[in-house]
Design a protein around this motif. Structure first.
Motif, PDB file in Angstrom:
ATOM      1  N   ILE A 174       0.852  -1.190   0.000  1.00  0.00           N
ATOM      2  CA  ILE A 174       0.000   0.000   0.000  1.00  0.00           C
ATOM      3  C   ILE A 174       0.890   1.243   0.000  1.00  0.00           C
ATOM      4  CG2 ILE A 174      -1.987  -1.018   1.183  1.00  0.00           C
ATOM      5  CD1 ILE A 174      -0.946   0.160   3.792  1.00  0.00           C
ATOM      6  N   ASN A 175       0.360   2.333  -0.522  1.00  0.00           N
ATOM      7  CA  ASN A 175       1.023   3.634  -0.405  1.00  0.00           C
ATOM      8  C   ASN A 175       0.284   4.439   0.648  1.00  0.00           C
ATOM      9  OD1 ASN A 175       2.391   2.712  -2.615  1.00  0.00           O
ATOM     10  ND2 ASN A 175       1.997   4.512  -3.884  1.00  0.00           N
ATOM     11  N   VAL A 176       1.030   4.989   1.585  1.00  0.00           N
ATOM     12  CA  VAL A 176       0.427   5.812   2.629  1.00  0.00           C
ATOM     13  C   VAL A 176       1.025   7.215   2.531  1.00  0.00           C
ATOM     14  CG1 VAL A 176       0.068   6.075   5.113  1.00  0.00           C
ATOM     15  CG2 VAL A 176       0.123   3.784   4.106  1.00  0.00           C
ATOM     16  N   SER A 177       0.157   8.223   2.497  1.00  0.00           N
ATOM     17  CA  SER A 177       0.634   9.596   2.355  1.00  0.00           C
ATOM     18  C   SER A 177       0.942  10.180   3.718  1.00  0.00           C
ATOM     19  CB  SER A 177      -0.433  10.434   1.647  1.00  0.00           C
ATOM     20  OG  SER A 177      -0.736   9.813   0.419  1.00  0.00           O
ATOM     21  N   LEU A 178       2.147  10.682   3.861  1.00  0.00           N
ATOM     22  CA  LEU A 178       2.575  11.237   5.152  1.00  0.00           C
ATOM     23  C   LEU A 178       3.678  12.250   4.862  1.00  0.00           C
ATOM     24  CD1 LEU A 178       2.438  11.028   8.269  1.00  0.00           C
ATOM     25  CD2 LEU A 178       4.163   9.240   8.145  1.00  0.00           C
ATOM     26  N   ASP A 179       3.394  13.515   5.122  1.00  0.00           N
ATOM     27  CA  ASP A 179       4.336  14.569   4.731  1.00  0.00           C
ATOM     28  C   ASP A 179       5.230  15.018   5.872  1.00  0.00           C
ATOM     29  OD1 ASP A 179       2.862  14.534   2.360  1.00  0.00           O
ATOM     30  OD2 ASP A 179       1.512  16.122   3.057  1.00  0.00           O
ATOM     31  N   THR A 180       4.860  14.669   7.111  1.00  0.00           N
ATOM     32  CA  THR A 180       5.609  15.160   8.261  1.00  0.00           C
ATOM     33  C   THR A 180       5.447  14.205   9.436  1.00  0.00           C
ATOM     34  OG1 THR A 180       5.768  16.957   9.883  1.00  0.00           O
ATOM     35  CG2 THR A 180       3.610  16.590   8.940  1.00  0.00           C
ATOM     36  N   LEU A 181       6.440  14.194  10.330  1.00  0.00           N
ATOM     37  CA  LEU A 181       6.344  13.379  11.549  1.00  0.00           C
ATOM     38  C   LEU A 181       6.090  14.262  12.763  1.00  0.00           C
ATOM     39  CD1 LEU A 181       9.250  10.925  10.718  1.00  0.00           C
ATOM     40  CD2 LEU A 181       6.809  10.374  10.866  1.00  0.00           C
ATOM     41  N   ASP A 182       5.786  15.510  12.527  1.00  0.00           N
ATOM     42  CA  ASP A 182       5.509  16.455  13.610  1.00  0.00           C
ATOM     43  C   ASP A 182       3.984  16.595  13.752  1.00  0.00           C
ATOM     44  OD1 ASP A 182       6.786  19.560  14.652  1.00  0.00           O
ATOM     45  OD2 ASP A 182       4.649  19.104  14.545  1.00  0.00           O
ATOM     46  N   PRO A 183       3.437  16.219  14.931  1.00  0.00           N
ATOM     47  CA  PRO A 183       1.969  16.183  15.071  1.00  0.00           C
ATOM     48  C   PRO A 183       1.284  17.518  14.773  1.00  0.00           C
ATOM     49  CG  PRO A 183       3.039  15.193  17.001  1.00  0.00           C
ATOM     50  CD  PRO A 183       4.131  15.765  16.153  1.00  0.00           C
ATOM     51  N   GLY A 187      -6.507  16.126  10.172  1.00  0.00           N
ATOM     52  CA  GLY A 187      -5.907  14.825  10.497  1.00  0.00           C
ATOM     53  C   GLY A 187      -5.174  14.808  11.832  1.00  0.00           C
ATOM     54  N   LYS A 188      -5.022  13.582  12.365  1.00  0.00           N
ATOM     55  CA  LYS A 188      -4.256  13.374  13.607  1.00  0.00           C
ATOM     56  C   LYS A 188      -3.129  12.396  13.298  1.00  0.00           C
ATOM     57  CE  LYS A 188      -6.920  15.391  16.904  1.00  0.00           C
ATOM     58  NZ  LYS A 188      -7.332  16.448  15.959  1.00  0.00           N
ATOM     59  N   LEU A 189      -1.901  12.821  13.575  1.00  0.00           N
ATOM     60  CA  LEU A 189      -0.751  11.986  13.248  1.00  0.00           C
ATOM     61  C   LEU A 189      -0.791  10.635  13.960  1.00  0.00           C
ATOM     62  CD1 LEU A 189       2.008  11.705  11.822  1.00  0.00           C
ATOM     63  CD2 LEU A 189       3.053  12.726  13.850  1.00  0.00           C
TER      64      LEU A 189
END
Ligand code: SAM
Ligand code: SF4
Length: 330
Positions: free
Chosen positions: A117-126, A136-138
């Motif tokens: 699967i591809n999961v979109s995630l641009d940042t690891l900062d909540p 959204g909620k990290l």
């Protein structure tokens, strides 16, 4: 299916809904108007359409959106399409998701035949995550990613490179994906849909700059791995994971394009960056057999354009096409 430029069309992306539980800054306006339910194909109709494409030679299906996992009962479509994996007619059934519902669905997706699967995630900062996605909620997405790992799904993270937003996190994302065992793909912002004056110009960050900055810290070995799309892949020597760069604006990839895109209303876009489209809902609904549908699909493929016309600069800061990414699917 072979198009007029000799390209073999073997990959269908299907937007199963235009709705989403996020409102990412680069993708949607905050006050989106969504399609009335009556316009949207039923899951049975989507199955019929996808199955017709599989009969005509499509080997890979990707479900996207909007957010595919917010469509009610979506797993019944995934399971139904899984029969083409079992019969050998289809090589891969996959999806692109924002990950918000993955904790609930990861194991079922794996059961239905999904492997990656591809999961979109641009940042690891909540805080930044909520700023980018608006709603959204990290921690939900990280929970979803854990569930995906536990279920044995391979994960590729998609991160849109945004000037002044996540450009201080690229190293961190490469390291984190290495630790998690995820591949990573950076994407340039594309001019799709009206999202607010000048916003796109401010967000746009050419990936040539991202690559140059990453190369100060990481060894990027070139590979000839391709998926027929706009991504160019490297292997990060220090982590052993793949790193892709999707550069629709700085690198022309159209000669090897193998894909077409279907919306949830049954409209087929032969190119992400052009307005021309074919209505497949009418031939689908006019006959219970697929006698009208298959010729309509072939006629559409015969109109696939040579390439896209994306440009972002001071003179071209209007969207190249007016529909949002959530309509055609990423
Ligand atoms: N909701 C799902 C998700 O976010 O993964 C699937 C649909 S989303 C439209 C698919 C991909 O398109 C995401 O990775 C998203 O970051 C990307 N995307 C959306 N708008 C974009 C834009 N204007 N330019 C580049 N990528 C975009
Ligand atoms: Fe929703 Fe995906 Fe668009 Fe974000 S990028 S608003 S998650 S469809």
């Amino acid at each position: 299916m072979i198009d007029p430029y000799g390209r073999h069309i073997s990959y269908l992306r299907v937007s199963v809904t235009d709705r989403c539980d996020f409102r990412c800054l680069y993708c949607m306006a905050e006050d989106m108007t969504f399609l009335p339910k009556s316009e949207v194909l039923t899951l049975e109709e989507l199955d019929r359409l996808c199955s017709a494409f599989v009969r005509l030679g499509v080997r890979k299906l990707r479900l996207t959106g909007g957010e595919p996992l917010v469509r009610r009962n979506i797993l019944s479509l995934v399971r139904a399409l899984g029969r083409h994996l079992e019969s050998g007619a289809l090589d891969e059934l996959t999806l692109t998701t924002n990950g918000s519902q993955l904790a609930r669905y990861a194991a079922e997706l794996k059961d239905a035949g999904v492997r990656r699967i591809n999961v979109s995630l641009d940042t690891l900062d909540p805080a930044k995550f909520t700023a980018i996605t608006r709603w959204g909620k990290l921690d939900k997405v990280l929970e979803g990613l854990d569930a995906a790992k536990r279920a044995g799904l391979q994960v590729k993270i998609n991160a849109v490179a945004l000037r002044g937003v996540n450009d201080d996190e690229f190293d961190g994302l490469v390291r984190w994906c290495g630790e998690q065992g995820f591949d990573l793909v950076f994407i340039e912002v594309m001019p799709l849909g009206e999202i607010g004056a000048d916003a796109r110009l401010d967000q746009y960050l050419p990936l040539s700059m991202v690559r140059a900055s990453l190369q100060r810290r990481w060894t990027l070995d070139e590979t000839d791995y391709r998926t027929g799309g706009p991504a160019r892949y490297y292997v990060v020597r220090e982590t052993g994971r793949r790193l892709g760069m999707i550069t629709p604006l700085t690198h022309n990839f159209c000669e090897s394009c193998n894909r077409v895109r279907l919306t949830c209303t049954g409209t087929l876009f032969m190119c992400l960056g052009q307005e021309d489209a074919a209505d497949l809902r009418a031939p689908l609904r006019l006959s219970e057999s697929d006698d009208l549908l298959e010729p309509a699909i072939r006629a559409a493929i015969a109109r696939k354009p040579k390439g896209h016309d994306f440009v972002i600069d001071r003179r071209h800061n209007r969207p190249a096409v007016s529909r949002h990414m959530s309509v055609t699917g990423g």
